[in-house]
Enzyme design. Structure first.
Site, PDB file in Angstrom:
ATOM      1  N   ASP A   1      44.309  35.283  40.269  1.00  0.00           N
ATOM      2  CA  ASP A   1      43.386  36.158  38.648  1.00  0.00           C
ATOM      3  C   ASP A   1      43.909  36.072  37.351  1.00  0.00           C
ATOM      4  OD1 ASP A   1      41.029  37.050  37.170  1.00  0.00           O
ATOM      5  OD2 ASP A   1      41.119  39.196  37.490  1.00  0.00           O
TER       6      ASP A   1
ATOM      7  N   LEU B   1      49.816  24.009  58.171  1.00  0.00           N
ATOM      8  CA  LEU B   1      49.116  25.380  57.732  1.00  0.00           C
ATOM      9  C   LEU B   1      47.031  25.142  58.068  1.00  0.00           C
ATOM     10  CD1 LEU B   1      49.023  27.769  55.584  1.00  0.00           C
ATOM     11  CD2 LEU B   1      49.043  26.564  53.460  1.00  0.00           C
TER      12      LEU B   1
ATOM     13  N   TRP C   1      45.802  33.874  30.659  1.00  0.00           N
ATOM     14  CA  TRP C   1      47.323  33.243  30.426  1.00  0.00           C
ATOM     15  C   TRP C   1      47.569  31.802  29.090  1.00  0.00           C
ATOM     16  CZ3 TRP C   1      48.599  27.936  30.639  1.00  0.00           C
ATOM     17  CH2 TRP C   1      49.922  27.703  31.338  1.00  0.00           C
TER      18      TRP C   1
ATOM     19  N   SER D   1      34.006  32.611  43.202  1.00  0.00           N
ATOM     20  CA  SER D   1      32.744  33.254  43.519  1.00  0.00           C
ATOM     21  C   SER D   1      31.178  33.025  43.342  1.00  0.00           C
ATOM     22  CB  SER D   1      33.487  34.787  43.202  1.00  0.00           C
ATOM     23  OG  SER D   1      32.535  35.213  41.712  1.00  0.00           O
TER      24      SER D   1
ATOM     25  N   GLU E   1      47.093  44.141  54.452  1.00  0.00           N
ATOM     26  CA  GLU E   1      47.832  45.439  53.745  1.00  0.00           C
ATOM     27  C   GLU E   1      47.358  44.003  52.353  1.00  0.00           C
ATOM     28  OE1 GLU E   1      49.831  48.005  54.194  1.00  0.00           O
ATOM     29  OE2 GLU E   1      49.679  47.620  55.874  1.00  0.00           O
TER      30      GLU E   1
ATOM     31  N   HIS F   1      42.889  26.991  33.836  1.00  0.00           N
ATOM     32  CA  HIS F   1      42.408  26.240  34.837  1.00  0.00           C
ATOM     33  C   HIS F   1      43.610  25.350  35.477  1.00  0.00           C
ATOM     34  CE1 HIS F   1      39.473  29.519  35.336  1.00  0.00           C
ATOM     35  NE2 HIS F   1      39.128  28.824  34.096  1.00  0.00           N
TER      36      HIS F   1
HETATM   37  C1  FPP Z   1      40.504  33.345  37.621  1.00  0.00           C
HETATM   38  O1  FPP Z   1      41.138  33.210  36.389  1.00  0.00           O
HETATM   39  C2  FPP Z   1      40.332  31.990  37.994  1.00  0.00           C
HETATM   40  C3  FPP Z   1      38.541  31.234  38.519  1.00  0.00           C
HETATM   41  C4  FPP Z   1      37.943  31.946  38.376  1.00  0.00           C
HETATM   42  C5  FPP Z   1      39.111  29.798  38.973  1.00  0.00           C
HETATM   43  C6  FPP Z   1      39.924  29.769  39.989  1.00  0.00           C
HETATM   44  C7  FPP Z   1      40.458  28.237  39.813  1.00  0.00           C
HETATM   45  C8  FPP Z   1      42.048  27.647  39.944  1.00  0.00           C
HETATM   46  C9  FPP Z   1      43.144  27.999  40.380  1.00  0.00           C
HETATM   47  C10 FPP Z   1      41.943  26.294  39.792  1.00  0.00           C
HETATM   48  C11 FPP Z   1      41.964  25.650  41.010  1.00  0.00           C
HETATM   49  C12 FPP Z   1      41.670  25.520  41.865  1.00  0.00           C
HETATM   50  C13 FPP Z   1      41.468  24.530  43.721  1.00  0.00           C
HETATM   51  C14 FPP Z   1      41.138  25.409  44.675  1.00  0.00           C
HETATM   52  C15 FPP Z   1      40.959  23.177  42.810  1.00  0.00           C
HETATM   53  P1  FPP Z   1      40.331  34.115  35.132  1.00  0.00           P
HETATM   54  O2  FPP Z   1      38.994  32.432  34.584  1.00  0.00           O
HETATM   55  O3  FPP Z   1      38.846  34.227  35.682  1.00  0.00           O
HETATM   56  O4  FPP Z   1      41.054  34.601  34.280  1.00  0.00           O
HETATM   57  P2  FPP Z   1      40.892  35.693  33.419  1.00  0.00           P
HETATM   58  O5  FPP Z   1      40.514  36.712  34.167  1.00  0.00           O
HETATM   59  O6  FPP Z   1      41.859  35.757  32.849  1.00  0.00           O
HETATM   60  O7  FPP Z   1      39.433  35.319  32.641  1.00  0.00           O
END
Ligand code: FPP
Length: 260
Positions: free
Chosen positions: A31, A142, A36, A76, A218, A48
């Protein structure tokens, strides 16, 4: 990932580790990409992309640490509610990532699988997911599970539904339904439940992630935003884990072998 260097997974073999201080299964909520990017004065897409690079580094680091299974929450069931442009961007990123990373992961002995309701994705994305699973299915390094359109409640309901169908069809006696049987019907049933859960980005929530699986896990929360999560940050989480005493309902004395 620095694939041009020596293979990062030369040591990456399934270990039947007796090392109680090292988790064998780690589950992560990645998250903080959006915040960021905002901190850098950039669009969320930038976050992203940076998050994706971190994901590659952390997969590599987990393999090096001889962690057996890593489960990442990439998208999600609730993420569909994001603006259409952001959802589209994430889909593009997943597709590009699958195309560019799978053969390298395969060379490094990583087995990939996806959990979640994938029928909601575009056909080409579903096909790439299947291809990635097929391509890497014989690897014994892995195990990387990526949760896409996944929700913990969905997983539990889905398991209940499968069990109900079997009971209806006379394949099982409802009296035989217990925790073990239920566990065999949720996602990740081939794996030990996660030992360590990590959530970056400061929120202290499970957010409908692996609800069934996290019963004794944990929990480690850090304010670090996902794009800033590094090998060193992973090290902090592993240190936290090493300092925990896992009792699974027993007393501390029992766990330490006194009065057991
Ligand atoms: C949460 O940050 C991140 C996501 C909903 C997307 C996750 C995707 C990645 C980490 C990149 C790609 C991964 C793969 C497996 C190809 P957010 O957008 O909720 O951040 P915020 O809470 O600061 O708004």
């Amino acid at each position: 990932m620095h694939y041009n260097e020596a293979r990062f997974l030369t040591e990456n073999r399934r270990v039947s580790s007796t090392d109680q201080n090292r988790p064998s299964h780690v589950a992560i909520i990645m998250d903080g990409n959006g915040r960021w990017a905002k901190q850098q004065g950039k669009a969320r897409a930038f976050g992203h992309q940076a998050g994706f690079r971190t994901t590659r580094d952390i997969v590599e680091a987990c393999a090096r640490q001889q962690i057996e299974a890593l489960t990442l929450f990439a998208f999600s069931s609730e993420n569909w509610k994001r603006p259409e442009a952001e959802v589209g961007l994430l889909m593009d990123l997943f597709l590009r990532a699958l195309k560019s990373e799978v053969s390298k992961l395969n060379e490094n002995n990583v087995r990939i699988q996806f959990i979640g309701e994938r029928s909601a994705f575009a056909e080409k994305l579903q096909n790439e997911m299947l291809r990635a699973e097929e391509h890497t299915k014989d690897n014994d390094g892995l195990s990387l599970s990526i949760a896409v359109n996944y929700g913990g409640r969905w997983d539990i309901v889905n398991a209940a539904k499968q069990i109900a169908y079997k009971a209806r069809d006379g394949e099982l006696d409802p009296e035989s339904i217990d925790v073990d049987l239920f566990s065999q019907h949720v996602s990740l049933s081939d794996f030990k439940e996660p030992d360590l859960f990590i959530r970056t980005g400061g929120e202290k929530r499970i957010s409908n992630y692996l609800l069934w699986h996290l019963a004794y896990t944990e929990l480690y929360f850090t304010d670090v935003l996902w794009p800033d999560f590094s090998d060193t940050e992973l090290g902090h989480a592993l240190e936290f884990y090493a300092g925990r005493q896992r009792r699974f309902g027993r007393t501390g004395e029992q766990v330490q072998g006194k009065n057991a």
